[in-house]
Every structure is written in C-alpha cells, then in structure tokens.
Enzyme design. Structure first.
Site, PDB file in Angstrom:
ATOM      1  N   GLU A 147       0.826  -1.208   0.000  1.00 33.32           N
ATOM      2  CA  GLU A 147       0.000   0.000   0.000  1.00 33.32           C
ATOM      3  C   GLU A 147       0.860   1.258   0.000  1.00 33.32           C
ATOM      4  O   GLU A 147       1.951   1.289   0.570  1.00 33.32           O
ATOM      5  CB  GLU A 147      -0.945   0.052   1.211  1.00 33.32           C
ATOM      6  CG  GLU A 147      -2.170  -0.818   1.102  1.00 33.32           C
ATOM      7  CD  GLU A 147      -2.014  -2.135   1.815  1.00 33.32           C
ATOM      8  OE1 GLU A 147      -2.883  -3.015   1.671  1.00 33.32           O
ATOM      9  OE2 GLU A 147      -0.989  -2.304   2.513  1.00 33.32           O
ATOM     10  N   THR A 148       0.333   2.285  -0.632  1.00 35.72           N
ATOM     11  CA  THR A 148       0.869   3.646  -0.609  1.00 35.72           C
ATOM     12  C   THR A 148      -0.292   4.559  -0.253  1.00 35.72           C
ATOM     13  O   THR A 148      -1.403   4.396  -0.765  1.00 35.72           O
ATOM     14  CB  THR A 148       1.441   4.044  -1.982  1.00 35.72           C
ATOM     15  OG1 THR A 148       2.528   3.177  -2.308  1.00 35.72           O
ATOM     16  CG2 THR A 148       1.927   5.485  -1.979  1.00 35.72           C
TER      17      THR A 148
END
Length: 277
Positions: A48-49
């Site tokens: 995830e970002t």
C-alpha cells in the site's frame, strides 16, 4: 508542472526496523489526481501507498486515500497506523491521545499511547460462516487436510477477508500456497500458539491475496479479533505474530475496551524527504 511533496516511508507493526510492513506516505496530496496517485502507488510496488489530504469531515484530523499497486482500498490497517504516524510527526500536538482519520470506510479513531498507535476496528462489512465450496477451495490451495481446519468465517472490513482457524501454529507456518487454486480469494489464516512454541505471541497469523503474502496486516487482524473474541475463542487482550515465514517479526496488539477492539503496534520512520509528482 511537477510539485514536490513531503514523503516518508515507514515500517509498521514491528519495534525492530525492517521487520514490519513498509508503507509509503505522500503528504499534502490534495493537488494530485486519481491517476497520479494510482501511478505512483504502482511505481512504489509496496502493498500500500497512502496520500494525506485535508479532511472533508469536521470531526476528522485528516483524510487518507489508500492505494495498492493495482487499485484503491476503502480501508487497511497498517496504512492507517503508518499514515497517522506521519501526520503526527508533522501536525501532532504534545500529549495528543487520539486522532480521527477519514477514509472511504468512514471515520477511524486512532489512539496514541506510549509511542504506539492503535486503531478502533471498523464494523465488518461481511461476517458469518463460509460456505463449504469456499472452504474446500482454501483447503486445496493450502494443501490442508480437513482435520486441521477448526472453523472459517468471513472477516471482511473492506479488503474482502475470509479467515480460517487452524489447530496449531505449525499448521499455519507450514502452508505453501498455490495461488492458481486460491484465485481471487483474500484469505487470512490463524492458529493459537502453544506452550511449546518459542514465540512472544498468543496467535500466529498469515495473509494471502493477489498472488502474494502480506508481511503484517492490520485489517485482517482486526477482522480476526472481532471474530475470535466475539466467539469466545480468544481473550479480550492478546498479541498476534505475523510475517514469520517472510523473515519479519510483526507483532499486533489486540485489546477489547468497551465496545471497541483496538489493533495496535509500533511504527518507525525509515526514509524521509520529498517526492516530485
């Protein structure tokens, strides 16, 4: 024209740097388009970002959007704690004990205590028993005999988790997944740690989705906690270990306080600077 944004990469759910789950966080991202966010998340290639934005709710301290390399999530656990850690480093006040995060899943409370963060598990979007066909698919993908599967339950709080309870920690650690058989299922596996297990935790957890294993997973642990505590299988407070097979040392604290179940852990900043987007 490209603009510089403050940026941090943090390690979540481990007190030991490089032993948790990494997260990239882009600050002051209100000027970025959906396409720019998705493209950068694909480029980082992390599970995830996240992108920090101004809140739209007067009750929230900030808003976050959470992207995987292939799409956007309404909620995820380690991005919640990691993003809150970054927001606190830039905007937090001395002695602040609670932060409210706005995301697509709603408002999420985050507690700040003794250098650790914990989020209140959001309501499950889907719960209850798993049909026999899905359980058989998981058993085939993980090469599990029916005798080691104790129970299965939907624990979906956004990402789509299906969770399976096995007999022993060894059963969990011995899984070698066949993703072609697992297909599009997102599966968490959990088992209690026994007195002979040399680990400072009460349960061992693993998470599988999109042909990868996630090192340490807050959303899954939240769903599992709601299931196991609600069913009387787990105590109101416990520690889960995750990431062992991947060489990580994730530790997730679970505490039921009143009506809330809090999912917590340590967060460490490893990279800090700017990113031009």
């Amino acid at each position: 024209m490209p603009i510089q944004h403050a940026f941090q990469q943090v390690d979540v759910f481990s007190a030991h740097p490089l032993k948790g789950n990494p997260l990239a966080v882009v600050c002051d991202a209100d000027d970025l388009s959906d396409e720019q966010m998705a493209t950068f998340a694909n480029w980082t290639n992390l599970s995830e970002t996240t992108f920090l934005l101004k809140p739209t709710s007067p009750q929230a301290d900030y808003r976050v959007r959470i992207f995987t390399p292939t799409g956007e999530l309404p909620f995820a656990g380690h991005p919640t704690l990691g993003t809150c850690h970054v927001w606190l480093s830039r905007h937090g006040k001395p002695g602040q004990s609670e932060v409210v995060q706005e995301c697509a899943a709603g408002l999420i409370k985050v507690r700040v205590s003794d250098g650790k963060l914990a989020f209140a598990a959001p309501p499950l979007r889907k719960s209850g028993p798993v049909d026999a066909k899905a359980v058989a698919q998981v058993a085939a993908a993980f090469d599990l005999s029916p005798s080691v599967i104790v129970d299965a339950n939907w624990t979906d709080n956004g990402p789509g988790w299906l969770s399976v309870l096995l007999k022993t920690r060894a059963d969990v650690l011995n899984i070698r997944p066949d993703y072609a058989v697992l297909k599009d299922l997102k599966v968490g596996v959990v088992a209690p740690c026994g007195s002979d297990d040399d680990v400072d935790a009460d349960f061992e957890v693993r998470a599988f989705f999109e042909s990868v294993e996630d090192p340490v997973t807050g959303s899954l642990n939240a769903g599992i906690a709601q299931w196991l505590i609600g069913a009387g299988i787990a105590p109101a407070s416990y520690v889960a270990s995750q990431g062992t097979v991947l060489g990580r040392a994730g530790r997730v604290s679970v505490d039921k306080i009143g009506d809330d179940i809090w999912i917590g852990g340590a967060v460490t900043t490893l990279i800090e600077g700017t990113v031009t987007l």
